[in-house]
Write a protein that holds these residues in place. Sequence first.
Motif, PDB file in Angstrom:
ATOM      1  N   SER A 144       0.820  -1.219   0.000  1.00 55.61           N
ATOM      2  CA  SER A 144       0.000   0.000   0.000  1.00 55.61           C
ATOM      3  C   SER A 144       0.850   1.263   0.000  1.00 55.61           C
ATOM      4  N   ASN A 147       0.981   1.446  -3.741  1.00 49.43           N
ATOM      5  CA  ASN A 147      -0.331   1.243  -4.379  1.00 49.43           C
ATOM      6  C   ASN A 147      -1.389   1.766  -3.404  1.00 49.43           C
ATOM      7  N   GLY A 186       1.957  -7.935   1.058  1.00 51.83           N
ATOM      8  CA  GLY A 186       0.641  -7.653   0.510  1.00 51.83           C
ATOM      9  C   GLY A 186      -0.395  -8.275   1.436  1.00 51.83           C
ATOM     10  N   ARG A 219      -7.333  -7.105  -5.374  1.00 46.73           N
ATOM     11  CA  ARG A 219      -5.953  -6.935  -5.844  1.00 46.73           C
ATOM     12  C   ARG A 219      -5.763  -7.761  -7.118  1.00 46.73           C
ATOM     13  N   SER A 222      -2.470  -9.115  -8.720  1.00 47.79           N
ATOM     14  CA  SER A 222      -1.621 -10.116  -8.055  1.00 47.79           C
ATOM     15  C   SER A 222      -1.213 -11.210  -9.033  1.00 47.79           C
ATOM     16  N   GLU A 256       4.652  -9.333  -1.896  1.00 49.85           N
ATOM     17  CA  GLU A 256       3.239  -9.015  -2.105  1.00 49.85           C
ATOM     18  C   GLU A 256       2.658  -9.746  -3.314  1.00 49.85           C
ATOM     19  N   ILE A 259       1.653  -7.756  -6.844  1.00 53.89           N
ATOM     20  CA  ILE A 259       0.518  -6.820  -6.961  1.00 53.89           C
ATOM     21  C   ILE A 259       0.931  -5.504  -7.598  1.00 53.89           C
TER      22      ILE A 259
END
Length: 263
Positions: A144, A147, A186, A219, A222, A256, A259
Amino acid sequence: MLSIDLRGKTAVVTGSTVGIGLAIAKSLAQAGAAVVVNGRKQDAVDQAVEAVRRHTPGASVQGVAADLGTAEGCQQLAAQATRCDILVNNLGIYGTTPFLEIGDDEWQRYWDVNIMSGVRMSRAYMPQMLERNWGRVVFIASESALNIPADMVHYGTSKTAMLGLARGLAKMAAGTGVTVNSVLPGPTLSEGAAQMLMATAAPGQTLEEAGVAFVKQNRPSSIIGRAAQLEEVANMVAYVASPLSSATTGAALRVEGGIVDSL
């Protein structure tokens, strides 16, 4: 054969009574480190200490109950756990709130917990690492940070700031045996995530299946197409905390599942 050997090292893991933090504490203890676990409440800290000892019988584990969202709590932890070779700044809060409903007090709370706890604990422990010419500081950020979620702007912003903090501290330690890195998980099957996922899971769905459904819906970029296991994040941290990672510093290491759609 490569092996992660942390015998003789002391690791302090903030916010480590549950979830990713507890998984990291277990992983570091298994690698031979003496581990300090931390949380706000004494009973939760005691339970985490026992969980680490069950995972690695004979491990050296200390628990310190302190609220690191305050300067006083950070001072308390540093006073009770005086040695630190490996600092894992894991403590963090998160939650979904529309931006226009996030007041100043909530912004300040996210800053104090997610950023200032890492600032204060790094300031407390990095001098001794630099003096010994060996140390590891690891910030647990998030995908995050790169993103930013529209419904968690305050959280994502705090994690972006964390990447800047870690990069700056790495430069401060330039030319020494002290490294500073960020690890970016993630969606991960922690206890909190499990409660959220199962609350909206379809009848008969397992936790892993609910995680897959969440990732596909929320997401979709991914690559692995599922949520990560706690151990998968902890494994990355154990490597970064070890002597094996001596040429890795100032990095943002993603766990993650692909993603973030960048090279």
